[in-house]
Design an enzyme around this catalytic site. Structure first.
Site, PDB file in Angstrom:
ATOM      1  N   ASP A 208       0.812  -1.202   0.030  1.00  0.00           N
ATOM      2  CA  ASP A 208      -0.042   0.087   0.243  1.00  0.00           C
ATOM      3  C   ASP A 208       0.707   1.319  -0.049  1.00  0.00           C
ATOM      4  OD1 ASP A 208      -2.265   1.918   0.589  1.00  0.00           O
ATOM      5  OD2 ASP A 208      -3.267  -0.036   0.917  1.00  0.00           O
ATOM      6  N   GLY A 232       4.111   0.855  -2.468  1.00  0.00           N
ATOM      7  CA  GLY A 232       4.140   0.908  -3.789  1.00  0.00           C
ATOM      8  C   GLY A 232       2.868   1.372  -4.511  1.00  0.00           C
ATOM      9  N   ASP A 233       2.717   1.557  -5.887  1.00  0.00           N
ATOM     10  CA  ASP A 233       1.603   1.661  -6.539  1.00  0.00           C
ATOM     11  C   ASP A 233       1.107   0.549  -7.235  1.00  0.00           C
ATOM     12  OD1 ASP A 233      -0.384   2.727  -8.185  1.00  0.00           O
ATOM     13  OD2 ASP A 233       0.932   4.336  -8.992  1.00  0.00           O
ATOM     14  N   HIS A 252     -13.825  -2.514  -7.138  1.00  0.00           N
ATOM     15  CA  HIS A 252     -15.114  -2.001  -7.408  1.00  0.00           C
ATOM     16  C   HIS A 252     -15.397  -0.544  -7.396  1.00  0.00           C
ATOM     17  CE1 HIS A 252     -16.336  -1.198  -2.758  1.00  0.00           C
ATOM     18  NE2 HIS A 252     -14.952  -1.023  -3.233  1.00  0.00           N
TER      19      HIS A 252
END
Length: 342
Positions: A208, A232-233, A252
């Site tokens: 995260d 991180g991404d 979602h």
């Protein structure tokens, strides 16, 4: 008498009351926010009047009493003949010491970052995109770092929501006895902690953003040496060589294009024998009330996401090198959508 007048005479008055009442339904969450923001439930160890509660919370007594009276009509607090308010089972969930405290979730769901874009739902439907950026100037996840208190509230509320769901998710899926579980954008790590606790042969990686990881929940004695965090991404890269990858409530709130980018990032990191678990609500194939129906509208109000049907999941996964293996219901509103690399 015109046809319209005749039809009006046959309309069920309860339907009129329902429509008009529903059009003012926003006043209930507004009153609920009052109770949550001022921690009213924490001061009701015994029945108290609005004046007593106001003195303890530093608000206006008359107006607090009127908000609590509305909540009492819905079973959140109860008002006696003397005008004193007491806790109900629902109101106890708003206490800060509740076993599953809902206060942070209520504060998030009634925060302006949710409230104001929902009030622009007509613009969202007209434009075919969320009005969030029109209201706040930036997309949701770009706006959060500019509002640190809201960002922390978002993280806390999502951690509490995860507490309500994670046991059911872990109980529903048969995790492998050994290997590594990668929780992609897993927030503070509540789900990963539950997975590792229930499966002592597994190790875990929590991915995260760095500010979120600073408050992770993995540092408990039972998990010593079995986990690590990685900032991180998820759109660019996720930790490689995992056996199971988790995407809980990630796809979602994203468009199909954004979801495809996340799935592509996961697929690049995964071996052919790994499994991807998309943990989301699945919209039923038949009409009717379901938590996914409400959540679906929220997804388009705040983001450009959506809750998906089984068929929509299958198509989305297939586009990024996955086959939908099975959908496993849980005791929560979520299902585990198991995807297999192809």
């Amino acid at each position: 008498m015109t046809a319209t007048e005749a039809d009006h005479g046959r309309i069920d008055p309860t339907m009129i009351r329902q429509i008009l009442g529903d059009s003012l339904g926003y006043l209930y969450p507004a009153a609920l926010r009052v109770a949550a923001r001022f921690a009213v439930a924490d001061h009701l160890d015994e029945p108290r009047s609005a004046a007593e509660l106001a003195a303890r919370t530093g608000v206006n007594a008359g107006r607090l009493g009127r908000a609590l009276r509305l909540l009492s009509t819905r079973g959140v607090f109860a008002e006696d003949d003397a005008g004193r308010f007491r806790l109900t089972p629902a109101a106890r969930l708003l206490r800060t010491d509740a076993p599953v405290p809902l206060r942070s979730i209520v504060l998030l769901f009634t925060d302006e970052v949710y409230w104001r874009p929902a009030g622009r739902l007509d613009d969202t439907v007209r434009q075919g995109r969320t009005a969030f950026s029109d209201v706040f100037g930036l997309p949701f996840f770009d706006h959060l770092p500019t509002a640190p208190e809201t960002e922390q509230l978002f993280a806390d509320a999502l951690a509490t929501i995860s507490e309500l769901e994670q046991e059911a998710v872990v109980a529903a899926y048969d995790f492998p006895a050994t290997g590594t579980v990668v929780d992609v954008a897993g927030g503070r790590g509540g789900l990963l902690r539950t997975v590792l606790t229930a499966n002592p042969g597994l190790r875990g990686v929590l991915l995260d953003r760095a500010p979120v990881l600073e408050r992770h929940l993995l540092d408990v004695p039972a998990l010593t040496g079995r986990w690590r965090t990685e900032a991180g991404d998820l759109f660019h890269a996720v930790p490689p060589a995992g056996n199971v990858y988790l995407l809980k409530r990630i796809l979602h709130d994203k468009s199909d294009e954004e979801s495809a980018a996340v799935l592509a990032s996961c697929r690049k990191a995964m071996a052919n024998d790994a499994r991807l678990l998309v943990v989301d609500a699945v919209v039923p194939s038949t009409p009717g009330a379901h938590p996914a129906v409400v959540s679906d509208v929220l997804m388009m109000a705040l983001w450009d996401g959506r809750e998906r049907t089984a068929e929509e999941f299958a198509a989305l996964l297939a586009g990024e090198g996955f086959h939908l293996g099975r959908i496993i219901p849980t005791a929560s509103a979520l299902s585990v959508v198991e995807a297999v690399p192809v």
